[in-house]
Design an enzyme around this catalytic site. Structure first.
Site, short mmCIF file in Angstrom:
data_model
loop_
_atom_site.label_atom_id
_atom_site.label_comp_id
_atom_site.label_asym_id
_atom_site.label_seq_id
_atom_site.Cartn_x
_atom_site.Cartn_y
_atom_site.Cartn_z
N ASP A 103 5.13 -7.91 8.69
CA ASP A 103 5.38 -6.87 9.70
C ASP A 103 6.06 -7.46 10.93
O ASP A 103 5.42 -8.15 11.72
CB ASP A 103 4.07 -6.21 10.10
CG ASP A 103 4.27 -4.95 10.93
OD1 ASP A 103 5.44 -4.53 11.11
OD2 ASP A 103 3.27 -4.39 11.41
N ASP A 276 12.37 -3.26 11.94
CA ASP A 276 10.97 -3.21 11.55
C ASP A 276 10.80 -3.27 10.03
O ASP A 276 11.19 -2.34 9.32
CB ASP A 276 10.33 -1.93 12.09
CG ASP A 276 8.86 -1.82 11.76
OD1 ASP A 276 8.22 -2.86 11.57
OD2 ASP A 276 8.35 -0.69 11.70
#
Length: 415
Positions: A103, A276
């Site tokens: 992440d 992201d």
């Protein structure tokens, strides 16, 4: 394709001058490569990818507004099971294997989402609480040795051990690769403190030559679960088909200023876009999405929430380009070809569609105005590029750069 200049090539070669070794020997540290696994969340149908992306977008804007870490009091509005694919790295803590989500949109590392795979009760340093939009965790913060590979250990890494979590079925937690500032506000007893990330400690402990993370994801259309890699300490030039263009990042995220065109039409002016790995779709401001929908002729599918187009509309689909000014002052663009804008048909039925549907991977952020964060460049963008996330001179408090290069998948027909 990207417009590339000599200055970008020189910068790329300088960054890559010591890359590619995957083990350590005598002399200075070298980058090392770790495979990334794809986890397909196929246990339930009707995944709401748009809702998951919008929840992520809301959290990013809340962080930007408050200039702190993730708001601890906010309840998650979606779970990771709403997303069809997550990318994970296998790590070992206290002799246990953990499958952790990769992440770049968050920075805390924690384990124990699976109650059957939790560690022994730790000597707690603090309480940890993090909300991601797609889940949340409450746990205890403690120092552990984290093995990124069997031969590479991060000593005294501060990680969370979950007491309870929601939204993380099928994985054990998260390894956060965002800037360290995103950890501020996540410790309940010391809310202004930050927690050094795995990348921070790898660099400060002399394990890697630079605080650079290279990310390679292949499009999620193949059965092989190993379809990507992380390069710690540099970039893997073998995965790129050209030099990288680097863009100045805006704290507290890995966020860059980009505009967008569809064919010859500008649909988005300069906007802050978070890069992201934890979001599936490409999320655009609502007015940009409306323009995109009008130009594609797509209609919103009531079941999936995605835009659906006909075969005839696919034949006339134009390239979606993201455009920005790199650190050398040169204009660069990275393209999503018509094929790259398609949701993988192999997963159509997993999200409630039919096998013959043609869905697009662009969605609305749900915002009616370009706010502090205007868009998210998610997995479906990153699967068509090689990306790099660079902290300057190992200084976690400084704004870094995000780089992109083309790959064999940039122009591939894989859907």
């Amino acid at each position: 394709m990207a417009t590339l200049r000599l200055s970008s090539l020189v910068a790329f070669l300088a960054l890559c001058s010591t890359t590619l070794p995957t083990s350590f020997g005598s002399g200075p540290p070298a980058p090392f490569i770790v495979p990334v696994q794809r986890v397909v969340n196929s246990s339930t149908s009707g995944h709401n990818l748009v809702k998951a992306g919008q929840a992520r977008f809301e959290v990013f804007n809340r962080i930007q507004t408050r200039t702190k870490g993730f708001a601890a009091s906010a309840a998650p509005s979606t779970s990771l099971t709403d997303q069809i694919v997550t990318f994970t790295i296998n790590s070992v803590v206290d002799g246990k294997n953990f499958s952790l989500i990769v992440d770049t949109g968050s920075s805390n590392t924690w384990v124990g989402a699976n109650p059957a795979n939790r560690l022994t009760p730790p000597v707690s340093l603090d309480l940890l609480e993090v909300t991601y939009g797609s889940g949340a965790v409450l746990g205890q913060e403690t120092d552990k040795t984290v093995n990124v590979t069997p031969d590479v250990a991060v000593e005294s890494q501060s990680i969370g051990e979950a007491i309870t979590s929601v939204g993380f079925d099928g994985v054990d937690g998260i390894m956060g690769f965002g800037p360290v500032g995103l950890t501020e506000g996540t410790l309940l007893l010391d809310p202004i403190a930050t927690i050094p990330t795995v990348m921070d400690n790898l660099f400060s402990q002399g394990t890697i030559p630079s605080e650079t993370l290279g990310v390679f994801f292949a499009p999620t259309t193949e059965d092989n679960p190993i379809n990507g890699e992380l390069s710690f300490g540099g970039v893997d030039t073998s995965k790129a088909t050209g030099p990288m263009s680097f863009f100045q990042s805006t704290l507290p995220f890995w966020a860059i200023s980009q505009s967008a065109t569809f064919g010859d039409t500008t649909i988005m002016n300069l906007t802050t876009c978070v890069v992201d790995t934890g979001t599936t779709l490409v999320m655009l401001p609502d007015d940009t999405f409306t323009a995109y929908q009008d130009l594609t002729g797509g209609t919103l599918d009531a079941t999936t929430g995605l835009l659906s187009i006909s075969p005839a509309q696919l034949d006339s689909l134009q390239t979606l380009s993201f455009i920005g000014t790199d650190v050398n002052g040169e204009t660069q663009h990275f393209d999503l070809t018509p094929n790259a804008q398609l949701f993988p048909r192999a997963f159509n039925t997993e999200i409630g569609g039919s096998a013959d549907d043609i869905f697009l991977i662009v969605a609305s952020s749900g915002s009616t105005a370009v706010s502090e964060v205007g868009c998210i460049m998610g997995q479906t963008f990153l699967q068509r590029t090689y990306s790099a996330f660079v902290t300057p001179s190992g200084d976690p408090s400084g704004a870094g750069t995000v780089g992109f290069a083309t790959t064999p998948f940039t122009d591939a027909t894989t859907n």
